[in-house]
Design an enzyme around this catalytic site. Structure first.
Site, PDB file in Angstrom:
ATOM      1  N   TYR A 185       0.851  -1.194   0.000  1.00  0.00           N
ATOM      2  CA  TYR A 185       0.000   0.000   0.000  1.00  0.00           C
ATOM      3  C   TYR A 185       0.894   1.254   0.000  1.00  0.00           C
ATOM      4  O   TYR A 185       2.055   1.194   0.400  1.00  0.00           O
ATOM      5  CB  TYR A 185      -0.912  -0.058   1.247  1.00  0.00           C
ATOM      6  CG  TYR A 185      -1.759   1.151   1.432  1.00  0.00           C
ATOM      7  CD1 TYR A 185      -2.751   1.471   0.499  1.00  0.00           C
ATOM      8  CD2 TYR A 185      -1.572   1.991   2.531  1.00  0.00           C
ATOM      9  CE1 TYR A 185      -3.515   2.603   0.663  1.00  0.00           C
ATOM     10  CE2 TYR A 185      -2.346   3.128   2.692  1.00  0.00           C
ATOM     11  CZ  TYR A 185      -3.317   3.435   1.757  1.00  0.00           C
ATOM     12  OH  TYR A 185      -4.064   4.556   1.903  1.00  0.00           O
ATOM     13  N   THR A 187       1.626   3.765   1.746  1.00  0.00           N
ATOM     14  CA  THR A 187       2.454   4.217   2.874  1.00  0.00           C
ATOM     15  C   THR A 187       3.500   3.184   3.291  1.00  0.00           C
ATOM     16  O   THR A 187       4.286   3.446   4.194  1.00  0.00           O
ATOM     17  CB  THR A 187       1.564   4.478   4.113  1.00  0.00           C
ATOM     18  OG1 THR A 187       0.846   3.269   4.395  1.00  0.00           O
ATOM     19  CG2 THR A 187       0.592   5.620   3.889  1.00  0.00           C
ATOM     20  N   LYS A 188       3.504   2.025   2.647  1.00  0.00           N
ATOM     21  CA  LYS A 188       4.373   0.938   3.120  1.00  0.00           C
ATOM     22  C   LYS A 188       5.820   1.109   2.635  1.00  0.00           C
ATOM     23  O   LYS A 188       6.106   1.945   1.782  1.00  0.00           O
ATOM     24  CB  LYS A 188       3.810  -0.410   2.658  1.00  0.00           C
ATOM     25  CG  LYS A 188       2.405  -0.679   3.203  1.00  0.00           C
ATOM     26  CD  LYS A 188       2.381  -0.751   4.715  1.00  0.00           C
ATOM     27  CE  LYS A 188       1.109  -1.313   5.293  1.00  0.00           C
ATOM     28  NZ  LYS A 188       0.082  -0.322   5.611  1.00  0.00           N
ATOM     29  N   ASN A 189       6.719   0.268   3.186  1.00  0.00           N
ATOM     30  CA  ASN A 189       8.153   0.442   2.899  1.00  0.00           C
ATOM     31  C   ASN A 189       8.514   0.140   1.453  1.00  0.00           C
ATOM     32  O   ASN A 189       9.505   0.641   0.928  1.00  0.00           O
ATOM     33  CB  ASN A 189       8.985  -0.412   3.855  1.00  0.00           C
ATOM     34  CG  ASN A 189       8.793   0.034   5.296  1.00  0.00           C
ATOM     35  OD1 ASN A 189       8.170   1.063   5.552  1.00  0.00           O
ATOM     36  ND2 ASN A 189       9.308  -0.728   6.229  1.00  0.00           N
ATOM     37  N   VAL A 190       7.740  -0.729   0.808  1.00  0.00           N
ATOM     38  CA  VAL A 190       7.777  -0.899  -0.653  1.00  0.00           C
ATOM     39  C   VAL A 190       6.355  -0.583  -1.104  1.00  0.00           C
ATOM     40  O   VAL A 190       5.411  -1.244  -0.666  1.00  0.00           O
ATOM     41  CB  VAL A 190       8.167  -2.344  -1.050  1.00  0.00           C
ATOM     42  CG1 VAL A 190       7.887  -2.604  -2.527  1.00  0.00           C
ATOM     43  CG2 VAL A 190       9.643  -2.594  -0.743  1.00  0.00           C
TER      44      VAL A 190
END
Ligand SMILES: Cc1ncc(COP(=O)(O)O)c(C=O)c1O
Length: 402
Positions: A185, A187-190
């Site tokens: 998603y 906002t995630k780190n990937v």
């Protein structure tokens, strides 16, 4: 009411997008191959290699990854799955969508992760699985969870939405349990916009998840996405429309190449916050446990109004006025009306999750931020929490009432 609006609002969780993924998406658009194809296969392979995993199946969200893993774990309607009271609603909804009953366990107040003693207390003859969430990127106590799962013959489905880079005693998050579920998603780190991945230990689980992600059609159906000769497919189960597109995978391939660099940047930001905010009347996250690797996905502080002299919600409101976006991860699951009505859960039965849910605020920690951004955040927090002796009020209240 005076509002000091600046143009440069610091968006919480803004993804760090670079030219390589922009060009990759443009290339997909120009080729006309938008849907599931070779880029999805490559992203699965790259992710599998990064995680030292056996099998990876890409899907279109972290929620889909959880839902399909629960089904592939052979969890049936009426079975119980134990998960944490402090998580995003998707964790619990995925259990409900599979027909199983979610059972909540309270969290440890320091790690904010599911408390293994509470898991033990929630086991019944109907329990089939444990679904731990590596909250904020901090690994759960997987030794204790694996021990419980062995003694009670339970599956482990790890919610790794925050935990791409997380490790526990040398094991990469998502590879110790039966299934590891990831989210890409925004906002995630990937970040791929929307997207998810399942890691599995067993080839047959990977094959079943792949089939369920595309309507339950036999594996020949995937050949529709290649230039091989046409083959008829068969519907073998009633599946879902959860397949990832090449457009998303193209972004993911390049994001994954920077995952370690971005992790290093966030580790710096996390440590900067730890140093700059110590001594203020708020509770900072505890340091990572030895022999673990924290993903530094979230930086969460707790605001106890009786100590900070400001409520969590007033703090957020004042940060917003100062043009800084924050997040709440999360109000505890039993605080939501649907779960109260459906399962009769009461927040006070999960006191640690409830307190954290009422006091927590996440400060921005994206790899996109520079030191100037961080100075702005720290300055704003310090400003809000500074007591103005002359006015006998916190600066925050002075702003709020000006
Ligand atoms: C802990 C947790 N679990 C599951 C999910 C669901 O992931 P997605 O939004 O990709 O469906 C999220 C995403 O926000 C999450 O934070």
């Amino acid at each position: 009411m005076k509002r000091n609006i600046r143009n440069d609002f610091l968006v919480f969780g803004a993804p760090a997008i670079e030219e390589a993924e922009i060009q990759e998406v443009v290339a997909s658009m120009r080729s006309g191959w938008l849907g599931t194809g070779p880029k999805v296969a490559r992203f699965e392979k790259d992710f599998c290699a990064y995680k030292d995993a056996r099998y990876a199946v890409a899907v279109n969200s972290g929620t889909a990854a959880l839902h399909l893993s629960i089904i592939a774990a052979d969890i049936k309607p009426g079975d119980e799955v134990i998960t944490t009271a402090l998580t995003f609603c998707a964790t619990v909804n995925a259990i409900i969508h599979s027909g199983a009953r979610p059972v909540l366990a309270d969290v440890d107040p320091f790690t904010m992760n599911i408390d293994s003693n509470q898991i033990e207390r929630k086991i019944t003859p109907r329990t089939r699985a444990i679904l731990p969430v590596h909250f904020a990127g901090r690994p759960c106590n997987m030794d204790a969870i694996s021990d419980i799962s062995e003694r009670h013959d339970l599956k482990i489905i790890e919610d790794c939405a925050h935990a791409i880079e997380t490790e526990y005693k040398g094991y990469k998050a998502g590879t110790t349990g039966d299934f590891g579920c990831f989210s890409f998603y925004v906002t995630k780190n990937v970040a791929t916009g929307e997207g998810g991945m399942v890691l599995t230990q067993r080839e047959e689980d990977a094959a079943r998840i792949k089939m369920l992600a595309l309507h339950g059609m036999s594996k020949d159906a995937w050949k529709r996405f290649s230039d091989e000769d046409y083959k008829h497919y068969q519907v073998e189960e009633c599946g879902f429309k959860y397949n990832m597109m090449d457009l998303q995978a193209g972004i993911g391939i390049h994001q994954l190449q920077r995952v370690e660099n971005n992790w290093k940047k966030r580790r710096e930001l996390w440590n900067f916050y730890q140093q700059s905010l110590s001594g203020f009347p708020i509770e900072l996250p505890s340091d990572p446990e030895p022999n673990t690797r924290h993903a530094y996905h979230l930086y969460t502080v707790l605001i106890d109004p009786s100590v900070a002299m400001i409520s969590r919600d007033d703090f957020i409101e004042t940060m917003t006025r100062k043009n800084i976006g924050t997040g709440v991860h999360y109000r505890s699951i039993p605080e939501h009306p649907y779960y109260q009505k459906t399962f009769g859960w009461k927040p006070e039965d999960y006191p640690n999750a409830m307190r954290i849910g009422q006091q927590t605020v996440s400060l921005p920690i994206s790899a996109k931020l520079n030191t100037e951004d961080l100075d702005r955040v720290v300055e704003a927090v310090q400003d809000i929490l500074t007591y103005d002796k002359a006015r006998d009020a916190h600066i925050a209240y002075v702003y709020a009432t000006a």
